[in-house]
Design a protein around this motif. Structure first.
Motif, short mmCIF file in Angstrom:
data_model
loop_
_atom_site.label_atom_id
_atom_site.label_comp_id
_atom_site.label_asym_id
_atom_site.label_seq_id
_atom_site.Cartn_x
_atom_site.Cartn_y
_atom_site.Cartn_z
N VAL A 189 0.83 -1.21 0.00
CA VAL A 189 0.00 0.00 0.00
C VAL A 189 0.87 1.26 0.00
O VAL A 189 0.63 2.19 -0.78
N PHE A 190 1.87 1.30 0.86
CA PHE A 190 2.68 2.52 1.01
C PHE A 190 3.97 2.48 0.19
O PHE A 190 4.68 3.49 0.10
N GLY A 191 4.27 1.34 -0.40
CA GLY A 191 5.54 1.22 -1.11
C GLY A 191 5.60 1.99 -2.41
O GLY A 191 6.71 2.22 -2.93
N GLY A 192 4.48 2.41 -2.97
CA GLY A 192 4.50 3.16 -4.22
C GLY A 192 4.71 4.65 -4.06
O GLY A 192 4.88 5.37 -5.05
N ILE A 193 4.70 5.12 -2.82
CA ILE A 193 4.82 6.56 -2.57
C ILE A 193 6.21 7.06 -2.95
O ILE A 193 6.37 8.11 -3.60
N CYS A 194 7.24 6.32 -2.58
CA CYS A 194 8.62 6.79 -2.77
C CYS A 194 8.93 7.00 -4.25
O CYS A 194 9.50 8.04 -4.64
N GLU B 299 11.90 10.78 3.49
CA GLU B 299 12.63 9.53 3.73
C GLU B 299 12.43 9.04 5.15
O GLU B 299 12.20 7.84 5.40
N GLN B 300 12.50 9.95 6.10
CA GLN B 300 12.31 9.57 7.50
C GLN B 300 10.90 9.04 7.75
O GLN B 300 10.71 8.08 8.50
N ALA B 301 9.94 9.68 7.12
CA ALA B 301 8.54 9.25 7.33
C ALA B 301 8.31 7.86 6.76
O ALA B 301 7.67 7.00 7.39
N LEU B 302 8.81 7.63 5.54
CA LEU B 302 8.58 6.32 4.90
C LEU B 302 9.39 5.23 5.59
O LEU B 302 8.92 4.09 5.73
N ILE C 166 7.90 3.36 8.62
CA ILE C 166 6.91 2.29 8.43
C ILE C 166 7.66 0.97 8.43
O ILE C 166 8.50 0.73 7.55
N PRO C 167 7.43 0.09 9.40
CA PRO C 167 8.26 -1.12 9.57
C PRO C 167 8.31 -2.01 8.33
O PRO C 167 9.32 -2.64 8.06
N SER C 168 7.23 -2.07 7.59
CA SER C 168 7.17 -3.01 6.47
C SER C 168 7.89 -2.52 5.23
O SER C 168 8.11 -3.28 4.29
N ILE C 169 8.27 -1.23 5.19
CA ILE C 169 8.91 -0.66 4.00
C ILE C 169 10.42 -0.79 4.11
O ILE C 169 11.01 -0.59 5.18
#
Length: 915
Positions: free
Chosen positions: A799-804, A837-840, A843-846
């Motif tokens: 879910v969050f991996g596409g943000i970067c 970078e710090q925010a992403l 997230i433990p799973s990223i």
């Protein structure tokens, strides 16, 4: 007349006068065959010439006439006791004389099944190897069967005092020791039949010698039904007394017999809603059955054990009736051979209750089997709380067919219970007095409620398997001429009842439960207070949506019924498929409502977007075949960058993105996350109990011998259909995750699009990131917090991996639209990437290394603006593949405060990077 004749006559008179006392003594010693021998011989002597007119023997004649009746009833009582395994030599006496036998256990059940199989083999051998002697006795030889409870070693040999080796000398049973040797005695001496069978043969021989075959048959008919009723009632009472005395042990047994379904029920009591009610209570409120009535619940287990025990007793009794029935038919056919114009076998093969049965007083094997099954049927009706009128149209047809086999009127007069199975549904063929008797039996009942936690129609599931095994055993015992009766009995009734009453009732009940489960306001409401971290176990707090958890619960229950009744597994699985399909439609509607009229809704339906998302390396986190293929193939970094670049470019073309085009309500995002995990849970559950059903059906095929064709199993089709539904649920779960991923990417583009219109002409060093970065980070952090309890870590990565990737591409592309920037502006952009970078990475799973690499790439790109043009061109010469040609040209296009760009700079760059 000479003196010698007179003396001989007086000796005969004296001997005959002592006969009554001799007979009474033999009766007291249980030497009934010897007593009958003496009586028959004495009666013949009295008929001799010279003794017929002797007045002194008139009292003897009268006494012998009375003793004939006494002998008849003594023999009949002994035969009756051994018919129902309560006699001294009965095979079941050792295992039935204590109350322990009243409590069915696994050991007792296994013992009973083994014994029943032995009975079947012995019965078949008796039918095939029997031979009839001059006296009409039919003996059987069992190849060494040791079934009966008593051993022939318990008998005594009358010739033990001869001095010879007694090991090889056949021995007589104890009840024949005082008998006069004759052909029957010699046959019994050589017979290897079980002891209880020899006793039954002896009693039938006594009845034949007394010429009381028909009278005995008529009385057996009259006693059959009330005796069976009393046996069943007594067995239930004994079990009830045992349970009242040792209830803790029974409760423990019931607890240990519960399956995973009851374990889930118990574990769910620990889960509490915010209003304090238990989740298990909500589930069981929807289920049409209580915990004890559920598949493998306490009531189901108790009903199955009770019926196993009773039907095992009935099988033992029926085996005795097969022996006695064949013997009586043989005796009656020999006595009436002169008057019989057709073979008895020919008559019975067409109709087992034909006129030939009149010679046995109406008693036949078919009659006894029908009565036994009728009583079992009445017991089952009591267990199911079904009225006699609860017969289907098919059952009524079967009843009419059985009614057509009713004995003649003369036979009815002798035995009021002539028709025993069919009249449970129709009284048209039964005499009025018989109906009254049956009515009394129905009113009295069997008292099964005292040993069952609950009664009701849902106990049909636990009744089915014992009846199926009972029918198989009975079919093995029946002679060939009665084989058709095995298909018209108890199993046919139960199958019709299940098909026409139980299944329709179940379908209606579960349809209501499903409708209530998916239409409830709380059905698709995510849990308000989930556990802090995601857990894959429901018992430990996995926040599966209540509606889907209830559907899973109901599906497991229905498939539990399917495993209990394999013949109807196909119908039950089709019903499960029906409400799984209805639930799927409801889930899809909820899924669509969550992002209807949003930008992500427009994107998900596009073929090019779907194709890109399938090629996206992040699909390895999805439970699909494509994900597995991507993981196995290890997609190259170049291709990875290409797919991510295409997705980012497609999203960037959607600018300007409006806020109302995004899902800003976090509750909807939580719903999509919870719905995805719940759908995945249902898919896994369907696969599990689909595989379990397949294994169970295979086990059933192997365990139950395929004797009759009438109970063909259909469980082998279960896994394929359920697998299809599991795939549908999993696809929808993946679609929910795709919406969440696209929504987070759109949110990134929405916030980053401000960067292209902003002029980075700062007058001081950057201390805080830009507002749009703060807004994006706040959204990421907040959404990760609210979604984290509802999806697994690898799904969070998706879910969050596409943000970067989107943020990095958007940052680099933003330079093309900038007009001015200074060194402080470059530092501001670098500060933005560090904050992101710090925010992403939090997230433990990223993967933090992946995020750092991507955003380092952005920082490297913007730091090139700090280089003089000559240094920049030198860098491009050495790193021509680090960025694209257009991205390098954009570095010269933007105006950087304090940097001079020669006129030939673009030309020199063209020589290095031709476009």
């Amino acid at each position: 007349m000479t003196l010698r004749h007179i003396i001989s006559l007086l000796d005969q008179i004296e001997n005959i006068a002592q006969v009554p006392s001799r007979i009474n003594k033999l009766i007291d010693e249980n030497q009934l065959y010897a007593a009958v021998q003496v009586h028959v011989q004495s009666a013949r002597m009295l008929e001799r010439e010279g003794l017929q007119t002797v007045g002194a023997l008139q009292d003897v004649r009268s006494e012998l006439a009375k003793l004939r009746g006494v002998l008849f009833y003594k023999v009949l009582e002994a035969l009756h006791a051994h018919l129902y395994n309560t006699g001294e030599y009965s095979s079941a006496t050792p295992s039935m004389n204590e109350k322990d036998d009243a409590i069915p256990t696994t050991t007792v059940a296994a013992f009973s099944m083994n014994n029943s199989q032995s009975l079947s083999r012995r019965t078949r051998l008796q039918k095939g190897d029997s031979h009839v002697g001059a006296s009409g006795f039919a003996s059987s030889v069992d190849g060494g069967s040791s079934y009966d409870g008593h051993d022939d070693d318990d008998t005594h040999d009358a010739a033990d005092n001869t001095g010879k080796d007694t090991k090889n000398i056949p021995r007589l049973p104890t009840w024949l020791l005082e008998s006069t040797p004759d052909e029957f005695i010699e046959t019994m001496r050589k017979s290897e039949s079980p002891l209880h069978v020899k006793y039954l043969q002896t009693m039938v021989e006594c009845l034949s010698m007394l010429d009381k075959v028909a009278a005995a048959g008529a009385i057996i008919c009259q006693r059959l039904r009330p005796t069976i009723h009393d046996i069943i009632t007594s067995k239930i009472k004994d079990q009830a007394e045992y349970m009242n005395t040792f209830r803790p042990g029974v409760d423990h047994s019931a607890r240990t017999s519960t399956t995973g379904l009851q374990y889930v029920r118990g574990q769910l009591h620990k889960e509490k809603h915010k209003n304090g009610t238990s989740l298990a209570g909500s589930l069981m409120a929807v289920s049409p059955v209580t915990t004890v009535m559920a598949p493998m619940g306490a009531a189901q287990t108790a009903a199955k054990e009770l019926l196993d025990s009773i039907l095992d007793t009935i099988v033992r009794i029926f085996d005795n009736h097969v022996v006695v029935g064949e013997l009586l038919e043989s005796k009656s056919s020999q006595q009436a051979h002169v008057n019989t114009t057709k073979p008895v076998t020919g008559q019975i093969s067409g109709n087992p209750d034909s006129e030939a049965s009149q010679a046995t007083g109406g008693y036949t094997i078919g009659f006894s089997m029908t009565v036994l099954q009728s009583e079992c049927q009445q017991l089952i009706c009591e267990i199911l709380r079904a009225t006699p009128e609860a017969a289907s149209a098919d059952a009524a047809v079967q009843t009419a067919r059985l009614a057509s086999k009713t004995p003649s009127k003369e036979k009815k007069d002798k035995s009021e219970d002539g028709l025993t199975f069919a009249f449970r549904f129709t009284d048209a063929t039964v005499p009025s007095q018989g109906r009254n008797r049956k009515g009394q039996n129905v009113q009295e009942g069997y008292g099964s409620a005292s040993v069952l936690p609950e009664q009701g129609i849902y106990l049909a599931a636990s009744v089915y398997r014992p009846v199926l095994q009972f029918t198989d055993k009975i079919a093995l015992m029946l002679p060939q001429k009665y084989s058709q009766l095995g298909n018209d009995g108890l199993l046919a009734f139960l199958e019709n009842f299940v098909k026409d009453h139980f299944l329709p009732t179940m379908f209606v009940d579960y349809r209501k439960g499903v409708q209530q489960a998916i239409s409830s306001p709380a059905a698709f409401r995510p849990r308000a207070n989930p556990v802090a971290a995601y857990t894959p176990s429901v018992s430990k707090g996995r926040p599966v949506l209540q509606g889907l958890l209830t559907i899973d619960f109901l599906a497991k229950e229905v498939l539990g019924w399917a495993q209990a009744m394999p013949k109807f597994a196909g119908d039950l699985v089709m019903h499960v498929q029906t409400f799984l399909e209805r639930t799927y439609e409801r889930c899809r509607a909820s899924y669509t409502e969550a992002f209807l009229e949003k930008q992500s809704y427009m994107l998900i339906g596009r073929h090019d977007v779907d194709n890109l998302m399938r090629r996206d390396p992040a699909s390895v986190f999805l439970p699909t075949a494509l994900a597995q293929a991507n993981a196995d193939n290890h997609i190259a970094d170049a291709e990875t960058d290409g797919v991510e670049l295409e997705i980012s470019g497609l999203l960037m073309k959607l600018r300007p993105i409006k806020q109302e085009s995004l899902i800003r309500d976090n509750n909807k995002l939580i719903l999509l996350a919870s719905l995805s995990d719940s759908l995945e849970y249902i898919a896994e559950s369907i696969e599990r109990f689909g595989n379990a059903s397949a294994k169970a059906s295979v086990q059933i095929e192997n365990d139950v011998k395929p004797a009759p064709v009438h109970h063909k199993r259909s469980g082998s089709v279960v896994p394929k259909d359920l697998k299809t539904f599991a795939e549908d649920y999993r696809k929808l779960a993946i679609d929910c995750l795709k919406v969440l991923r696209v929504e987070m990417q759109l949110e990134t583009v929405f916030n980053m699009q401000v960067m292209a219109t902003r002029e980075y002409l700062e007058d001081q060093d950057a201390e805080e990131p830009d507002d749009y970065i703060i807004s994006l980070i706040t959204q990421i952090t907040r959404r990760d917090e609210v979604i984290a309890p509802f999806i697994a870590p690898n799904k969070r990565n998706y879910v969050f991996g596409g943000i970067c990737a989107v943020a990095s591409h958007a940052s680099i592309k933003a330079l093309a639209e900038m007009k001015h920037i200074n060194l402080f502006g470059v530092q501001q952009i670098c500060r933005n990437t560090i904050a992101l970078e710090q925010a992403l990475s939090s997230i433990p799973s990223i993967d933090g290394d992946f995020v750092r690499t991507r955003l380092d790439h952005v920082r490297t790109y913007y730091k090139l603006l700090n280089m003089p043009v000559e240094a920049l061109l030198a860098f491009i010469t050495e790193h021509d593949h680090l960025f694209t040609a257009i991205e390098y040209y954009n570095l010269l296009k933007v105006q950087v405060s304090g940097r001079e760009v020669p006129e030939d700079a673009k030309g020199r760059m063209a020589d290095i990077l031709p476009i």
